[in-house]
Design an enzyme around this catalytic site. Structure first.
Site, short mmCIF file in Angstrom:
data_model
loop_
_atom_site.label_atom_id
_atom_site.label_comp_id
_atom_site.label_asym_id
_atom_site.label_seq_id
_atom_site.Cartn_x
_atom_site.Cartn_y
_atom_site.Cartn_z
N ARG A 100 1.59 18.60 89.55
CA ARG A 100 0.57 19.40 90.26
C ARG A 100 0.50 19.16 91.76
O ARG A 100 -0.24 19.84 92.45
CB ARG A 100 -0.83 19.16 89.68
CG ARG A 100 -0.99 19.43 88.20
CD ARG A 100 -2.48 19.35 87.82
NE ARG A 100 -2.69 19.40 86.40
CZ ARG A 100 -2.83 18.35 85.62
NH1 ARG A 100 -2.78 17.13 86.17
NH2 ARG A 100 -3.01 18.46 84.34
N ASP A 101 1.24 18.19 92.29
CA ASP A 101 1.12 17.92 93.73
C ASP A 101 2.47 17.46 94.29
O ASP A 101 2.55 16.49 95.05
CB ASP A 101 0.04 16.87 93.98
CG ASP A 101 -0.38 16.83 95.46
OD1 ASP A 101 -0.18 17.85 96.16
OD2 ASP A 101 -0.88 15.79 95.91
N LEU A 102 3.52 18.16 93.94
CA LEU A 102 4.85 17.80 94.42
C LEU A 102 4.99 18.24 95.88
O LEU A 102 4.76 19.40 96.21
CB LEU A 102 5.92 18.48 93.56
CG LEU A 102 7.35 17.97 93.72
CD1 LEU A 102 7.46 16.52 93.28
CD2 LEU A 102 8.30 18.85 92.91
N THR A 156 -4.30 16.32 99.82
CA THR A 156 -4.35 16.89 98.48
C THR A 156 -5.72 17.47 98.23
O THR A 156 -6.73 16.83 98.43
CB THR A 156 -4.05 15.80 97.45
OG1 THR A 156 -2.76 15.26 97.71
CG2 THR A 156 -4.10 16.35 96.04
N THR A 159 -1.59 20.74 97.20
CA THR A 159 -1.56 20.56 98.64
C THR A 159 -1.22 21.89 99.30
O THR A 159 -0.27 22.57 98.90
CB THR A 159 -0.51 19.51 99.03
OG1 THR A 159 -0.90 18.25 98.46
CG2 THR A 159 -0.41 19.37 100.53
#
Length: 842
Positions: free
Chosen positions: A89-91, A127, A140
Site C-alpha cells: 500500500r505504500d511502495l 505517507t 503516498t
C-alpha cells in the site's frame, strides 16, 4: 504513543509483524524479533548497509540494466508478499533499500506510524493515513494508485500501479505524476498518462516502456494481474531470470512474545512447508529454460509452425492488410515471403513431419486447404473446405476442422467436427462429427487428436481429445479440461506424455500443460503452468526432438473512439478522438440514447459488461463474475441494458439497469441465443439462434408487450440454406432489419436486409468473410458497416459502398455504432503488436 494507546492499531501492528516475519524472502526486510519494553512496542529487523532507492535517484535516472535488476527483485518481493495475502500500500523509492552487494529490500509493510495527510507533493512525500476505514485515502501522494486516490479498497494490483511509478522514475529520473499541489497530482493519477519515456532522453527499450505502461493502467482489471507476471515480463527484457537466492545462512532465530508463539509457529511452519514443497519436487523435463524473440517488425506476426528440425519457422504477417506466409531461419533477420503473389489471405500454416511441405488455409479461389513446398514452390489445392490443418505423424493425412475463429474469445457459434484428407488421393474420412472442434493437433504416435471447442450451450471453451482413427466419431471425445477458464491452442509434447495448451487460468493468457496418456486420452494429473515472459501466449509448435518450442505473443492496446459524421453528406468531418483506452479488447459497445454513456463488453480474464461516460470518466463494471456477458444494448428509453450471458448454463437474454441493479433474465429460449436488438419503440426484440442445428437460417422475435413473459416467434429463412442470419439493427420505422449472414464455418457471407412486410431477405453486399455488422441510418436507405479494415457507407438500393474510415488493426473488438443524432460514429481500434517467440526447453 498514539498507536500504542489504540488497541485495534496495536493488534494490527502485531498481526502484520508476524505475517511479514513469516515471509522469509531475500527481497523483503527480515523481522527477527517483536515485543514490548516499558510500554513501547517494537520490531527488530535485520541491519542493512547501503542506501534507499530515493538516495540513488538523487543524481537522476539509473542505467536501464541497473533499473531492471532492482525492479525484478522488487517484483519478486511483492509476489512473495501477495502470495501470503499482504499488500504493501505504500511502495515508493523511500521504501526500497539497495544493499552494498546489490540486493533490493522492500521496507515498511504498513508498519510505520501514520503521518499527517500531505499538503503538497514534495520530493519526500509523507505517507497519508494508514487507517483503513472505507473512503480513507491511503498511500503516498505521487505513488498512489487511482483506487487509493478515490479511497477505495486497494488489493495487490494497487501495488502493481505503485511499482509502475517506481519503475518510471528509475528509468527517466522523473516522477510519473508530479504537479505543484497534492490535489493536482492526485487528479493527474486519475486522468493523465505519464509523459512519454522517450522525452527523458533515456534509451529505453520499447518492451520496457510497454511493461511500465501496462503497470500504470487506471483500471486494476487492465493492469498486470500479478507481480509474478511483472517479473516474467521484466525477464524478457533483461534476458536474465529473476533471483531465486535463499536467505544467507546463519540467520538470527526469531523470538516472539510468549502470547504470540502459537500463531507465529503455525504461520512460520506453514511458510517453511510451502517453501520446501516448492523446491523439493524435481523439475520435470521439457520446461522452458530460455526465451528468444524471433520477429520484431511492426504489426502482428502470429500462427508459427516450427520446422521438425527446429531451425526454421513459418508464420503469418499482414502486408497491405492481406495475410501472407513468411519463412524465417531461427536466429535470422530476413524472412522469406512464401505467398507474396497470392491476392487473398493465406494463414494457418503447418509444417509436414518431413519438413519438406507446408499445408495452409487460403482464401484464394473460394478458399480451402493448400499444400506447397517448404520454400513456397508448387502450390496446389488439397480441399475446397476446412481450416487449421494438422499433419498425421506419417505425413499421409491432413486433418482439418469445419469452421474457424478469429480469436479464442470471439466465438459465437458451434461449427462441427473434423475431417481427415489423404494428401495423395484426396480421400476423406470423418474423425469426429459431433464435436465443436478448433485447432486440431495430432499426438506424436498418431493415436489421438487434441482440439478445443465450445462446451454445451455455454461459452465455456475446453480442451478435448478424440481417437484419430474415427472410432469416437459419434461422441465428443475425452475431456482434458472442464472448468471456467478459457483453454485453447493444444499441442502435444513430442514424447506424448504432456498436452500443452494456452489458458487464462493463471490470471493472464499463458501456457500450461497437463500429463496425459496418449493411447486413451486419460488425464493423469492437474494442469501446471509453463509460464513464458510474454503477457499473452498461444499457438504452440514443437520441434521433433522437443528441445524447441515456438509460440505467438500478443500485446493489446484497444481504444474506443468517436469521429464526427455528417449524415447528409455521408462523410467524416474531422479527426477521431478517444473515449477509452485499454490493454484488452473493447467489444460490442453501444452508446446510450442521450449520448452521455457507452456500454461495452470488457475482455480481461472475464467477459463483463462495463459502463463509462463518453468523455472517458466514471468507468464502472455492471457485472463482475466468471460468467460470460456479451453484446450490451441500451433500451430506447435508456433505462435498461440488455445483453446475452451464459450465467444460467446457456446463452440467454438478460437485462440490467445502468446503476447495476435489477439483473434479471428477460426471457428463456431453447438452446442458446446472442445479440438481442431492441426495436426503435422498445416493444419488440430480435435475437439470433447461435447453434446452426437449431437456427434453420432464421432468427427469433420477442414481443415485449405481452407482460413478464414475452411471447416468442421464430422466422425461418429457407432461402439462406445452411447459413444463418444475425440481425444487428432495426430501421427507424421498424419495418426492416439489417444483419449479417453467417456460414456454417462461422465466417460471414455478406450483409442482408430482411423486410417484415415482404417477409424476405435480400443480400446487400457480397461474401467478404470479414463483414461484422451493419447499422441503419434514419433515412432508411443507407447502412453504416464495418469489416476488418474500416468503416463504410452502403446504399441499400444500389449496393454501392463508400469508405468512411480506414481503421485496420487486429480482428478482435471490431465493434462500432452511430450516435442517436447521427452526428458521430463510434468505433474500436485495436493496435496490436504480435511477435513469434522461441523457447529452449530443458
Amino acid at each position: 504513543e498514539s498507536i500504542a494507546a489504540d488497541r485495534d492499531a496495536l493488534a494490527r501492528f502485531e498481526r502484520e509483524a508476524l505475517s511479514v516475519a513469516a515471509l522469509n524472502h531475500p527481497n523483503i526486510l527480515s523481522i527477527f524479533d517483536f515485543g514490548a519494553h516499558d510500554g513501547v512496542t517494537y520490531a527488530v529487523t535485520e541491519l542493512l548497509e547501503g542506501e534507499t532507492l530515493r538516495e540513488m535517484l538523487t543524481d537522476g535516472a539509473l542505467p536501464v540494466r541497473r533499473a531492471l535488476e532492482i525492479s525484478r527483485q522488487v517484483a519478486a518481493g511483492l509476489a512473495a508478499a501477495h502470495g501470503k495475502g499482504i499488500v504493501h500500500r505504500d511502495l515508493k523509492p523511500d521504501n526500497v533499500f539497495v544493499t552494498r552487494d546489490g540486493r533490493a529490500k522492500i521496507l515498511d509493510f504498513g508498519l510505520a506510524k501514520p503521518a499527517r495527510a500531505a499538503s503538497s507533493d514534495e520530493t519526500h512525500s509523507p505517507t497519508v493515513s494508514a487507517y483503513t476505514e472505507p473512503g480513507t485515502v491511503m498511500g503516498t501522494v505521487g505513488y498512489m494508485s487511482p483506487e487509493q486516490v478515490r479511497g477505495r479498497d486497494a488489493d495487490h494490483r494497487s501495488d502493481i500501479f505503485s511499482f509502475g511509478t517506481l519503475l518510471y522514475e528509475m528509468v527517466t529520473g522523473r516522477r510519473a505524476f508530479q504537479h505543484d499541489t497534492a490535489a493536482e497530482t492526485m487528479t493527474a493519477i486519475l486522468r493523465e498518462d505519464p509523459p512519454e519515456t522517450v522525452a527523458s532522453g533515456a534509451a529505453i527499450p520499447p518492451a520496457l516502456d510497454r511493461i511500465l505502461r501496462h503497470c500504470l493502467e487506471k483500471s486494476p482489471e487492465q493492469r498486470f494481474q500479478s507481480a509474478s507476471d511483472v517479473g516474467f515480463a521484466l525477464e524478457s527484457v533483461s534476458g536474465t531470470p529473476s533471483s531465486t537466492e535463499r536467505p544467507p545462512a546463519g540467520r538470527v532465530r526469531r523470538r516472539v512474545p510468549a502470547v504470540a508463539i502459537p500463531v507465529a509457529a503455525l504461520v512460520g511452519a506453514a511458510a517453511v512447508w510451502i517453501g520446501l514443497r516448492g523446491t523439493a519436487r524435481p523439475a520435470a523435463s521439457g520446461r522452458p529454460a530460455s526465451f528468444q524473440q524471433l520477429t520484431d517488425t511492426p504489426g502482428v506476426e502470429s500462427s508459427p509452425s516450427l520446422s521438425p528440425d527446429g531451425k526454421s519457422v513459418v508464420y503469418v504477417a499482414r502486408v497491405g492488410g492481406i495475410m501472407k506466409l513468411f519463412l524465417l531461419r531461427v536466429g535470422g533477420r530476413n524472412p522469406t515471403p512464401l505467398t507474396a503473389d497470392s491476392p487473398a489471405d493465406d494463414w494457418q500454416p503447418a509444417f509436414a513431419p518431413d519438413g519438406e511441405r507446408i499445408a495452409f488455409r487460403s482464401e484464394r479461389d473460394g478458399g480451402g486447404i493448400f499444400v506447397m513446398g517448404s520454400t513456397g514452390e508448387s502450390v496446389r489445392r488439397l480441399t475446397d473446405f476446412g481450416f487449421a490443418p494438422t499433419w498425421s505423424p506419417d505425413g499421409k493425412e491432413v486433418v482439418v476442422t469445419t469452421g474457424t475463429y478469429l480469436f479464442p474469445s470471439d466465438r459465437g457459434a458451434k461449427v462441427g467436427g473434423m475431417t481427415a484428407v489423404d494428401v495423395e488421393t484426396g480421400h476423406k474420412r470423418v474423425v469426429t462429427e459431433a464435436a465443436d472442434a478448433m485447432q486440431p493437433a495430432f499426438s506424436p504416435h498418431g493415436k489421438r487428436i487434441a482440439f478445443w471447442g465450445l462446451r454445451g450451450d455455454s461459452g465455456q471453451r475446453d480442451i478435448f481429445t478424440v481417437a484419430a482413427d474415427g472410432s469416437e466419431a459419434k461422441g465428443n471425445g475425452k475431456d482434458v479440461t472442464d472448468d471456467a477458464p478459457l483453454d485453447w491452442s493444444p499441442a502435444w509434447s513430442p514424447d506424448g506424455h504432456w498436452l500443452w495448451f494456452s489458458s487464462n487460468r493463471g490470471g493472464s493468457m499463458n501456457l500450461w500443460r497437463v500429463p496425459i496418456d496418449e493411447n486413451s486420452g486419460r488425464v493423469l494429473g492437474a494442469p501446471e503452468p509453463m509460464t513464458t515472459p510474454s503477457l499473452w501466449s498461444g499457438e504452440i509448435s514443437f520441434s521433433r526432438d522437443g528441445k524447441r518450442m515456438a509460440y505467438s505473443s500478443l500485446l493489446w492496446k484497444s481504444t474506443l473512439l468517436r469521429a464526427p459524421f455528417d449524415p447528409r453528406e455521408g462523410k467524416i468531418t474531422g479527426p477521431s478522438t478517444p473515449i477509452l483506452k485499454s490493454t484488452q479488447p473493447i467489444r460490442d459497445h453501444d452508446v446510450s440514447p442521450d449520448g452521455r454513456w457507452v456500454a461495452f463488453m470488457q475482455t480481461t480474464n472475464q467477459e463483463d459488461i462495463a459502463l463509462a461516460r463518453t468523455d472517458g470518466t466514471d468507468y464502472r463494471r455492471l457485472t463482475d463474475d466468471p460468467f460470460r456477458d456479451r453484446g450490451p444494448q441500451w433500451s430506447p428509453d435508456g433505462k435498461e441494458i440488455v445483453f446475452y450471458s451464459d450465467r444460467n448454463g446457456s446463452y440467454q437474454v438478460w437485462s440490467i439497469h445502468p446503476d447495476g441493479s435489477g439483473l434479471r433474465e428477460l426471457f428463456h429460449v431453447e438452446g442458446a441465443v446472442n445479440f438481442p436488438i431492441w426495436s426503435p419503440d422498445g416493444s419488440r426484440m430480435t435475437f439470433s439462434r447461435i447453434w446452426f442445428s437449431a437456427s434453420r437460417g432464421g432468427f427469433g422475435l420477442a414481443d415485449l408487450r405481452s407482460g413478464p413473459s414475452p411471447s416468442l416467434t421464430y422466422i425461418d429463412l429457407p432461402e439462406l440454406g445452411t447459413s444463418s442470419y444475425w440481425p444487428t439493427s432495426w430501421s427507424s420505422d421498424g419495418t426492416k432489419l439489417a444483419g449479417v449472414i453467417i456460414r456454417r464455418d462461422g465466417s460471414t457471407d455478406g450483409i442482408g436486409v430482411y423486410d417484415f412486410r415482404e417477409k424476405h431477405i435480400r443480400r446487400v453486399t457480397g461474401g467478404d468473410p470479414f463483414w461484422r455488422s451493419a447499422v441503419w441510418l434514419s433515412d432508411g436507405r443507407r447502412l453504416v458497416m464495418r469489416d476488418r479494415r474500416g468503416i463504410s457507407l452502403v446504399d441499400v438500393a444500389t449496393g454501392h459502398i463508400t469508405p468512411l474510415l480506414d481503421v485496420g488493426g487486429y480482428f478482435v473488438g471490431m465493434s462500432f455504432g452511430v450516435s442517436a443524432g447521427e452526428r458521430e460514429i463510434t468505433y474500436t481500434e485495436t493496435a496490436t503488436e504480435g511477435d513469434v517467440w522461441l523457447a529452449e526447453l530443458k
